[in-house]
Design a protein around this motif. Structure first.
Motif, PDB file in Angstrom:
ATOM      1  N   ILE A  35      46.074  28.718  40.359  1.00 42.23           N
ATOM      2  CA  ILE A  35      47.009  28.029  41.047  1.00 42.23           C
ATOM      3  C   ILE A  35      47.561  26.701  40.300  1.00 42.23           C
ATOM      4  CG2 ILE A  35      46.944  26.362  43.360  1.00 42.23           C
ATOM      5  CD1 ILE A  35      44.678  27.987  44.643  1.00 42.23           C
ATOM      6  N   ASP A  36      48.883  26.668  40.256  1.00 46.39           N
ATOM      7  CA  ASP A  36      49.299  25.816  39.657  1.00 46.39           C
ATOM      8  C   ASP A  36      49.179  25.803  38.265  1.00 46.39           C
ATOM      9  OD1 ASP A  36      50.727  24.411  41.731  1.00 46.39           O
ATOM     10  OD2 ASP A  36      49.095  23.087  42.119  1.00 46.39           O
ATOM     11  N   ALA A  37      49.160  26.994  37.513  1.00 41.24           N
ATOM     12  CA  ALA A  37      49.009  27.398  36.401  1.00 41.24           C
ATOM     13  C   ALA A  37      47.490  27.200  35.943  1.00 41.24           C
ATOM     14  CB  ALA A  37      49.849  26.900  35.435  1.00 41.24           C
ATOM     15  N   GLN A  38      46.499  26.712  36.890  1.00 37.34           N
ATOM     16  CA  GLN A  38      45.037  26.647  36.545  1.00 37.34           C
ATOM     17  C   GLN A  38      44.254  27.411  37.149  1.00 37.34           C
ATOM     18  OE1 GLN A  38      43.767  24.611  34.468  1.00 37.34           O
ATOM     19  NE2 GLN A  38      45.809  23.931  33.571  1.00 37.34           N
ATOM     20  N   LEU A  52      40.314  39.419  37.564  1.00 36.62           N
ATOM     21  CA  LEU A  52      39.761  38.031  37.591  1.00 36.62           C
ATOM     22  C   LEU A  52      40.213  37.539  39.020  1.00 36.62           C
ATOM     23  CD1 LEU A  52      39.256  36.639  34.113  1.00 36.62           C
ATOM     24  CD2 LEU A  52      37.918  38.058  35.369  1.00 36.62           C
ATOM     25  N   ALA A  53      41.473  37.635  39.114  1.00 35.13           N
ATOM     26  CA  ALA A  53      42.119  36.863  40.389  1.00 35.13           C
ATOM     27  C   ALA A  53      41.664  37.425  41.741  1.00 35.13           C
ATOM     28  CB  ALA A  53      43.601  36.856  40.420  1.00 35.13           C
TER      29      ALA A  53
END
Length: 233
Positions: free
Chosen positions: A9-12, A56-57
């Motif tokens: 989320i938001d590159a994190q 992983l997501a």
């Protein structure tokens, strides 16, 4: 931990804990193979299984399958991503699966007690604790220990040290005679240390003897469970 995945989320990356986990348990029947080939085929499939990637997501970050070698001979393959398990986890997993299996055979409820804390709770506590002065104290310690030029282990070897470390290696196992093992345990208890600490110190003495060096750097994994409440995680 085994219900956790890590979407971005938001590159994190963030942790997402599922409310429940349902694992498929496919059965791979090798009983039709010639008897002398079954073990080899089971090992080959275990290797192939370990090489399959995880998402992983979305998770789950654990897979299981059952290899049938015979009517009463099976191999359980369990593959977990390192982001949700570590070396200590293997001992926890084997003990708990064994306890659950015995209870299932006896038609009894789970004998496992509820965990006093979950790993997510520990991670939050550690993040809050490891800040400010505490963080700087630990960081300064390791900067002193590992700063500057680290010593190279001048171990006599039959081949020259490669320019680029490959990390290819092997392991060797040996069994200590029972009297020697008992003596080592007694010595460790007298010194107030674990058997691992004692053997590691002996290993360093051996390296010092062969290298004539007094400053030796050795890396070893740690369980990162320094409280009894964390040992079941």
């Amino acid at each position: 931990s085994l219900r956790t995945s890590f979407p971005t989320i938001d590159a994190q990356p963030v942790q997402s804990i599922a409310a429940a986990l349902v694992l498929e348990l496919p059965v791979i029947d090798l009983a039709t193979f010639p008897e002398d080939e079954r073990e080899h085929e089971a090992q080959r499939r275990a290797t192939d299984e370990a090489r399959l990637p995880f998402d992983l997501a979305t998770g789950p970050l654990i897979r299981a399958s059952l290899v049938r070698l015979g009517a009463e001979d099976h191999v359980l393959l369990v593959t977990m991503h390192h982001i949700v398990s570590d070396g200590w986890s293997m001992g926890v997993l084997i003990r708990e699966v064994g306890a659950l299996y015995r209870a299932f055979l006896a038609d009894e409820p789970s004998p496992l007690a509820e965990l006093p804390v979950q790993y997510a709770d520990f991670a939050v506590w550690q993040r809050r604790w490891l800040t400010g002065e505490v963080f700087e104290t630990h960081l300064s310690y390791w900067r002193r220990q590992l700063g500057g030029e680290l010593p190279v282990l001048n171990l006599p070897a039959d081949k020259p040290r490669p320019e680029v470390q490959s990390f290819r290696g092997a392991s060797d196992s040996l069994q200590l005679p029972a009297p020697l093992a008992q003596s080592l345990n007694a010595l460790a208890q007298r010194g107030g240390v674990t058997l691992f600490m004692l053997l590691l110190a002996a290993f360093k003495v051996l390296l010092s003897r062969y290298t004539e060096q007094s400053d030796i750097v050795i890396g070893s994994p740690i369980a990162n469970r320094n409280r009894v409440e964390l040992e079941g995680l």
